[in-house]
Write a protein that holds these residues in place. Structure first.
Motif, PDB file in Angstrom:
ATOM      1  N   GLN A 377       0.869  -1.165   0.000  1.00  0.00           N
ATOM      2  CA  GLN A 377       0.000   0.000   0.000  1.00  0.00           C
ATOM      3  C   GLN A 377       0.910   1.220   0.000  1.00  0.00           C
ATOM      4  OE1 GLN A 377      -2.366   0.446   3.533  1.00  0.00           O
ATOM      5  NE2 GLN A 377      -4.021   1.435   2.425  1.00  0.00           N
ATOM      6  N   TRP A 412       0.717   9.987  -7.054  1.00  0.00           N
ATOM      7  CA  TRP A 412      -0.739  10.059  -6.826  1.00  0.00           C
ATOM      8  C   TRP A 412      -1.466   8.910  -7.513  1.00  0.00           C
ATOM      9  CZ3 TRP A 412      -2.865  12.558  -3.114  1.00  0.00           C
ATOM     10  CH2 TRP A 412      -2.291  13.744  -2.619  1.00  0.00           C
ATOM     11  N   GLU A 413      -1.005   8.549  -8.706  1.00  0.00           N
ATOM     12  CA  GLU A 413      -1.647   7.459  -9.425  1.00  0.00           C
ATOM     13  C   GLU A 413      -1.525   6.164  -8.623  1.00  0.00           C
ATOM     14  OE1 GLU A 413       0.129   9.808 -10.780  1.00  0.00           O
ATOM     15  OE2 GLU A 413      -1.146  10.645 -12.354  1.00  0.00           O
ATOM     16  N   PHE A 415      -1.016   5.893  -5.429  1.00  0.00           N
ATOM     17  CA  PHE A 415      -1.815   6.015  -4.214  1.00  0.00           C
ATOM     18  C   PHE A 415      -3.289   5.764  -4.526  1.00  0.00           C
ATOM     19  CE2 PHE A 415      -3.771   8.921  -0.893  1.00  0.00           C
ATOM     20  CZ  PHE A 415      -3.638   7.995   0.135  1.00  0.00           C
ATOM     21  N   ALA A 416      -3.756   6.330  -5.646  1.00  0.00           N
ATOM     22  CA  ALA A 416      -5.166   6.150  -6.031  1.00  0.00           C
ATOM     23  C   ALA A 416      -5.466   4.672  -6.244  1.00  0.00           C
ATOM     24  CB  ALA A 416      -5.476   6.934  -7.301  1.00  0.00           C
ATOM     25  N   ILE A 417      -4.532   3.950  -6.867  1.00  0.00           N
ATOM     26  CA  ILE A 417      -4.764   2.534  -7.140  1.00  0.00           C
ATOM     27  C   ILE A 417      -4.704   1.716  -5.857  1.00  0.00           C
ATOM     28  CG2 ILE A 417      -3.811   0.488  -8.274  1.00  0.00           C
ATOM     29  CD1 ILE A 417      -2.902   2.450 -10.529  1.00  0.00           C
ATOM     30  N   GLY A 419      -5.312   2.650  -2.961  1.00  0.00           N
ATOM     31  CA  GLY A 419      -6.281   3.102  -1.964  1.00  0.00           C
ATOM     32  C   GLY A 419      -7.387   2.102  -1.722  1.00  0.00           C
ATOM     33  N   GLY A 420      -7.578   1.211  -2.676  1.00  0.00           N
ATOM     34  CA  GLY A 420      -8.657   0.250  -2.526  1.00  0.00           C
ATOM     35  C   GLY A 420      -8.240  -0.979  -1.751  1.00  0.00           C
ATOM     36  N   ARG A 444      -5.438  -6.231 -13.273  1.00  0.00           N
ATOM     37  CA  ARG A 444      -5.193  -5.253 -14.330  1.00  0.00           C
ATOM     38  C   ARG A 444      -3.775  -4.703 -14.250  1.00  0.00           C
ATOM     39  NH1 ARG A 444      -7.069  -0.052 -15.439  1.00  0.00           N
ATOM     40  NH2 ARG A 444      -7.216   0.275 -13.215  1.00  0.00           N
ATOM     41  N   VAL A 446      -1.111  -2.002 -14.833  1.00  0.00           N
ATOM     42  CA  VAL A 446      -1.101  -0.544 -15.016  1.00  0.00           C
ATOM     43  C   VAL A 446       0.333  -0.025 -14.980  1.00  0.00           C
ATOM     44  CG1 VAL A 446      -1.988   1.681 -14.225  1.00  0.00           C
ATOM     45  CG2 VAL A 446      -3.325  -0.391 -13.831  1.00  0.00           C
TER      46      VAL A 446
ATOM     47  N   ALA B  46      -8.921   3.021   4.304  1.00  0.00           N
ATOM     48  CA  ALA B  46      -9.079   2.590   2.915  1.00  0.00           C
ATOM     49  C   ALA B  46     -10.365   3.186   2.357  1.00  0.00           C
ATOM     50  CB  ALA B  46      -9.118   1.077   2.838  1.00  0.00           C
ATOM     51  N   SER B  47     -10.381   3.303   1.045  1.00  0.00           N
ATOM     52  CA  SER B  47     -11.565   3.823   0.368  1.00  0.00           C
ATOM     53  C   SER B  47     -12.685   2.796   0.446  1.00  0.00           C
ATOM     54  CB  SER B  47     -11.191   4.119  -1.078  1.00  0.00           C
ATOM     55  OG  SER B  47     -12.297   4.016  -1.920  1.00  0.00           O
ATOM     56  N   GLN B  54     -16.649   0.411 -13.417  1.00  0.00           N
ATOM     57  CA  GLN B  54     -15.622   1.172 -14.115  1.00  0.00           C
ATOM     58  C   GLN B  54     -15.965   1.233 -15.603  1.00  0.00           C
ATOM     59  OE1 GLN B  54     -11.307   0.026 -14.050  1.00  0.00           O
ATOM     60  NE2 GLN B  54     -11.523   0.642 -11.928  1.00  0.00           N
ATOM     61  N   PRO B  90     -11.005   4.645 -14.056  1.00  0.00           N
ATOM     62  CA  PRO B  90     -10.148   3.775 -13.255  1.00  0.00           C
ATOM     63  C   PRO B  90      -9.250   4.630 -12.355  1.00  0.00           C
ATOM     64  CG  PRO B  90      -9.305   3.933 -15.478  1.00  0.00           C
ATOM     65  CD  PRO B  90     -10.614   4.659 -15.467  1.00  0.00           C
ATOM     66  N   PRO B  91      -8.792   4.054 -11.232  1.00  0.00           N
ATOM     67  CA  PRO B  91      -8.071   4.871 -10.242  1.00  0.00           C
ATOM     68  C   PRO B  91      -6.859   5.618 -10.787  1.00  0.00           C
ATOM     69  CG  PRO B  91      -8.039   2.524  -9.666  1.00  0.00           C
ATOM     70  CD  PRO B  91      -9.015   2.681 -10.759  1.00  0.00           C
ATOM     71  N   GLU B  92      -6.122   5.016 -11.738  1.00  0.00           N
ATOM     72  CA  GLU B  92      -4.915   5.707 -12.186  1.00  0.00           C
ATOM     73  C   GLU B  92      -5.221   6.986 -12.957  1.00  0.00           C
ATOM     74  OE1 GLU B  92      -5.915   2.817 -13.259  1.00  0.00           O
ATOM     75  OE2 GLU B  92      -5.669   2.558 -15.418  1.00  0.00           O
ATOM     76  N   LEU B  94      -7.541   9.126 -11.885  1.00  0.00           N
ATOM     77  CA  LEU B  94      -8.157  10.087 -10.970  1.00  0.00           C
ATOM     78  C   LEU B  94      -7.314  11.339 -10.712  1.00  0.00           C
ATOM     79  CD1 LEU B  94      -9.801   7.591  -8.463  1.00  0.00           C
ATOM     80  CD2 LEU B  94     -10.912   8.929 -10.252  1.00  0.00           C
ATOM     81  N   PRO B  95      -5.981  11.195 -10.477  1.00  0.00           N
ATOM     82  CA  PRO B  95      -5.219  12.427 -10.235  1.00  0.00           C
ATOM     83  C   PRO B  95      -5.312  13.418 -11.398  1.00  0.00           C
ATOM     84  CG  PRO B  95      -3.946  10.516  -9.551  1.00  0.00           C
ATOM     85  CD  PRO B  95      -5.161   9.994 -10.263  1.00  0.00           C
ATOM     86  N   ARG B 116     -13.600   6.277  -4.843  1.00  0.00           N
ATOM     87  CA  ARG B 116     -12.150   6.356  -4.754  1.00  0.00           C
ATOM     88  C   ARG B 116     -11.686   7.804  -4.970  1.00  0.00           C
ATOM     89  NH1 ARG B 116      -8.343   2.181  -5.892  1.00  0.00           N
ATOM     90  NH2 ARG B 116     -10.101   0.791  -5.607  1.00  0.00           N
ATOM     91  N   TRP B 119     -12.403   9.825  -1.898  1.00  0.00           N
ATOM     92  CA  TRP B 119     -11.446   9.421  -0.861  1.00  0.00           C
ATOM     93  C   TRP B 119     -10.082  10.083  -1.140  1.00  0.00           C
ATOM     94  CZ3 TRP B 119      -7.037   6.533  -2.046  1.00  0.00           C
ATOM     95  CH2 TRP B 119      -6.304   6.081  -0.956  1.00  0.00           C
ATOM     96  N   LEU B 120      -9.671  10.035  -2.403  1.00  0.00           N
ATOM     97  CA  LEU B 120      -8.363  10.571  -2.786  1.00  0.00           C
ATOM     98  C   LEU B 120      -8.302  12.088  -2.586  1.00  0.00           C
ATOM     99  CD1 LEU B 120      -5.637   9.758  -4.083  1.00  0.00           C
ATOM    100  CD2 LEU B 120      -6.668  10.212  -6.312  1.00  0.00           C
TER     101      LEU B 120
END
Lengths: 448, 478
Positions: A377, A412-413, A415-417, A419-420, A444, A446, B46-47, B54, B90-92, B94-95, B116, B119-120
């Motif tokens: 994490q 950040w990317e 961290f965003a991934i 985060g789940g 997946r 990435v 955690a989120s 998605q 998708p999360p990547e 988001l920023p 997510r 949360w971010l």
């Protein structure tokens, strides 16, 4: 055969102009005919000439060929064809390949004839061997004197103190590097050049520099008593200094390791002065759980190996270069297969750090250690209530943390991934910080 | 034992000891090999799980290209489609998406970031707008962008409450913020807002006064509009002529009193080449809802505009009406004025070019389509560079009908063998508004070897249309 995504096709473009031209040709109106089957894509692209250009793509390795006169590789027509296939596959009619495609594919599938040794009628094998031995001895001598000078330079630098290095002009490093190149020690020259980047740039620069100097010194010492070292270490020392290995001989003499190899990461660097591209690929074996590094060099417009695209799985035999902790490798044979997988790596930091310590014991010059770690994490370290994070850490399943490299751009990317929940990451450890390169979000893949 | 750090300190100023590097190597290796990671104290929440799916993989590929700057201007359409479909990024991604929130894309970003994303956003102050906190909390404690969003949210359902909120902090808010907050009132505007807006005319800041006037103009019964109409009405007479239709007779206003200055008159000249009084007239007209003219004289906008063109002071008249039609978003008046640009040389010279796009955008689609139909007559009147219709269509920037798209593309195809200056240039822009499912149809029928600019522009046109079609296909309900 898996169709490439537009993203992957983009990665194959040799330059921005080709990319743009290729995207422009991804329009059915430019094509007189379009077809595909399991193994290949093909099409006839209307150009300025009378005859359309015949373009074909071999899907087993993304090899391309076109009747256009372009020296770029892949050419814009091949890129256009691949973009078109990625965006609207229905435009390419499933059919039997025409003769000009079938013949080309056949020729590619046929095993390459063994490289024919150049006929040297003037000299006998014995005299050739003698010549080679003479040349080798001459190079050894040159290297010895080059390393002698390097040794003195190192002594001078330690006597003057590392503080001097902080303000040393670029020429200070460059001149020494150039001398090493003249002594046919390009590897050592690279190590000196890389020292020039460090001083002053980050808090622990002095420690890093001292370690680099110490490792270089160790390399000189090792070379001086090369004959007393184990064969694998000899290979490490020689390749690090700049002796290259004949890949054809290596492939012919060494049995390969069969596995499915996932291309996990790729970096591309270009030397502005020479126009030389260096592509470094990191692979991970499905069965063997082992990393491999494949380095390709190419000058502008020369083709790179188009089957090496991050996220792609290659089934084939790999031969490692000799070394105490072998990493660099070359493919004996390979084929793209539509079977990506989640690599198996270390369950936590202590497992990977143990492996790293062992590797370092085998090869003290190991610069980066490639690793897949599960259950991670990423954590932001906030310095104030209303501020953005200042530093980033990775935490494993045992609540241990290691720092993320300041060079890492996609904090950040990641961290965003993550985060789940815990994720699997591939990256490089240099002994101080970790540089993430790929993360698996569930299954997946990435790129970071 | 000496550590590498201690060795480094002594090495900084130089050492004559030959073994320094040798011992540094062994110490360094031992330290690297013996690295012990620290233990982490503390917790990161955690989120929570996503309730929405998605977006499809192919759509993610398209989104990446848009965020990287390809197909400038198509990102809003993508985000809207995704929001309608109910999918999240998708999360990547988001920023990058949250980073877009500084612009007016904010409202479009929020629906696609999911749990997510919210949360971010808590970890970066710049993304606070996406936190989704309670509007009152956001209004009272948020930064500017977040406060505007909260005010907008409340204004949409409870306009009076939004006004109360604004009035409650009005004195503390910075002068810059006041004008921005006031702009939110264009939603749910009613006579209930009139007293407050009227009082804003005495505000210290020009931006606030201007914003208040812009809103009061849209309230036909406001005191402000009443005062303005009372200034203009006595100056106007509509005369019916036996031949050549009606004509407006007009005398120019004389002088300014304090009340007129308070109402914003007499400031900067609207158009330098007009006289001072003509400018004053145009300023007054710009603050009168054009519908008052139609009602007062009992004639449709076209008739009044035609009468205005017969007037000695047609220049301030047309300019004032144009600005007023934009100010109150009056479709009928926009449709009476905007086509002059494409159809009438004199009318064209009277219009304000800078605000023309805003006027054209007000036109209803069927009116634009009618204009296209009447202009394009194969082989007689094509959509070529002599027609100002191209430049009018370029300003429209709203979705087209398939019929209109076909007429325009077919006309362009008939001309693609010729050199034309502004039609090929305009094609890529048109592709943003045509129905994207026509992409395949439109890739056929072009000249075999288009000349000049054409080839590249046709490619660009088709690429945009195809990209939009891909967006739709990959984000459509299946």
């Amino acid at each position: 055969m898996p169709a490439l995504t537009a993203d992957q096709v983009k990665a194959l473009a040799p330059d921005p102009a080709s990319l743009k031209a290729g995207q422009g040709l991804a329009e059915a109106r430019h094509w007189a005919s379009l077809g595909k089957n399991e193994a290949a894509l093909w099409g006839e692209c209307k150009g300025s000439g009378q005859e359309p250009y015949k373009t074909r793509v071999d899907l087993s390795n993304n090899g391309t060929s076109c009747t256009c006169p372009s020296r770029k590789f892949p050419c814009k027509h091949a890129l256009g064809l691949m973009f078109l296939a990625a965006a609207s596959p229905v435009k390419l009619v499933d059919s039997t390949p025409p003769a000009w495609v079938a013949e080309w594919l056949e020729k590619r599938a046929a095993p390459k004839p063994a490289p024919v040794k150049k006929a040297e009628s003037q000299s006998t094998p014995e005299s050739r061997q003698k010549d080679a031995a003479k040349r080798a001895a001459k190079r050894e001598k040159l290297a010895e004197s080059g390393l002698e000078t390097l040794s003195l330079w190192l002594k001078d630098l330690t006597r003057q103190g590392l503080a001097f290095a902080q303000n040393a002009p670029a020429a200070f490093w460059e001149q020494q590097a150039a001398r090493l190149v003249d002594s046919q020690l390009p590897g050592a020259a690279r190590l000196v050049r890389e020292m020039a980047v460090g001083p002053g740039s980050q808090p622990a620069w002095a420690e890093t520099l001292l370690l680099k100097l110490a490792r270089l010194n160790l390399l000189i010492l090792a070379y001086r008593k090369l004959d007393n070292l184990p064969a694998a270490t000899q290979a490490d020392v020689r390749s690090l200094l700049g002796w290259s290995i004949n890949q054809d001989e290596l492939l012919a003499s060494t049995p390969g390791i069969s596995d499915d190899w996932l291309v996990v990461a790729q970096t591309l660097e270009v030397d502005e002065k020479t126009g030389l591209y260096t592509q470094i690929n990191w692979l991970w074996g499905r069965q063997g759980h082992k990393p491999a590094q494949i380095i390709n060099f190419a000058f502008r417009t020369q083709p790179m190996d188009a089957s090496l695209i991050p996220g792609v799985t290659l089934r084939g035999e790999l031969v490692y270069f000799p070394g105490a902790f072998p990493l660099r490798a070359v493919f004996k044979n390979k084929q793209i297969i539509p079977a990506p997988f989640l690599p198996t790596g270390s369950p936590h930091f202590s497992a990977f750090l143990e492996a790293y310590a062992a590797a370092l014991g085998l090869n003290p010059w190991l610069e980066v250690f490639p690793v897949v770690i599960h259950g991670l994490q990423s954590l932001p370290i906030l310095e104030g209530l209303h501020s953005a994070p200042q530093r980033w850490l990775l935490r494993d399943s045992q609540n241990r943390v290691i720092p993320i490299s300041a060079q890492f751009r996609s904090t950040w990317e990641l961290f965003a991934i993550s985060g789940g929940g815990p994720v699997t990451i591939f990256g490089l450890w240099d002994g101080f910080v970790f540089l993430p390169m790929v993360v698996w979000d569930g299954g997946r893949f990435v790129r970071l | 034992m000496t550590t590498l750090k201690q060795m480094t300190q002594s090495a900084m100023l130089g050492s004559a000891e030959d073994s320094l590097l040798v011992s540094a190597a062994s110490t360094g290796m031992a330290e690297l090999g013996g690295y012990m990671p620290a233990t982490f104290e503390g917790e990161v929440t955690a989120s929570i799980a996503e309730s929405r799916p998605q977006m499809p993989k192919k759509a993610v590929g398209l989104l990446k290209r848009l965020v990287a700057g390809e197909f400038d201007g198509l990102l809003p359409e993508f985000l809207q489609l995704s929001a309608v479909r109910g999918t999240i990024a998708p999360p990547e991604m988001l920023p990058a998406l949250l980073g877009l929130g500084k612009t007016d894309l904010r409202k479009l970003v929020i629906p696609v970031i999911g749990e997510r994303g919210r949360w971010l956003a808590a970890y970066n102050p710049a993304w606070a707008y996406a936190l989704g906190r309670d509007p009152l909390d956001a209004w009272e404690n948020g930064l500017r962008a977040e406060r505007i969003a909260a005010l907008e949210q409340v204004r949409a359902t409870q306009p009076g409450k939004a006004r109360e909120w604004l009035q409650s902090t009005w004195e503390q808010d910075s002068l810059e913020d006041r004008a921005l907050f006031l702009a939110v009132f264009s939603v749910g505007l009613s006579m209930d807002d009139e007293p407050f807006l009227e009082s804003c005319l005495d505000d210290r800041r020009k931006e606030v006064r201007d914003a208040a006037r812009g809103l009061l103009l849209r309230l036909e019964n406001s005191r402000f509009v009443g005062r303005m109409w009372a200034r203009v009405r006595p100056l106007v007479k509509l005369k019916s002529k036996f031949l050549g239709g009606d004509a407006l007779e007009l005398s120019l206003p004389e002088g300014l009193d304090l009340a007129a200055k308070r109402d914003g008159l007499g400031g900067v000249l609207l158009r330098k080449k007009m006289g001072e009084k003509a400018n004053l007239l145009a300023q007054m007209l710009a603050f009168i809802p054009p519908a008052l003219w139609s009602r007062d004289f009992g004639k449709p906008p076209e008739k009044i505009v035609a009468a205005g063109l017969n007037c000695e002071w047609k220049e301030p008249l047309l300019l004032g009406w144009q600005l007023a039609a934009i100010g109150v978003a009056d479709e009928a008046w926009a449709e009476a004025i905007a086509p002059l640009w494409a159809t009438q040389a004199e009318g064209r010279s009277l219009l304000d070019v800078d605000s023309l796009p805003a006027l054209v955008r007000l036109m209803r689609l069927e009116k634009v389509e009618a204009l296209v139909t009447s202009t394009i007559k194969p082989l007689i009147g094509e959509l070529d560079d002599k027609s100002l219709l191209v430049s009018l269509l370029e300003k429209y920037n709203r979705p087209w009908t398939a019929r209109m798209a076909r007429m325009v593309v077919q006309s362009a195809q008939r001309q693609s063998g010729d050199f034309r200056a502004n039609l090929p240039q305009a094609l890529p822009g048109f592709a943003r508004w045509m129905p994207p499912e026509l992409a395949d149809e439109f890739s056929q029928g072009w000249a075999a070897e288009p000349k000049g600019y054409w080839s590249g522009k046709i490619d660009e046109f088709l690429a945009i249309l195809r990209f939009r079609n891909e967006m739709r296909e990959n984000l459509a309900f299946h």
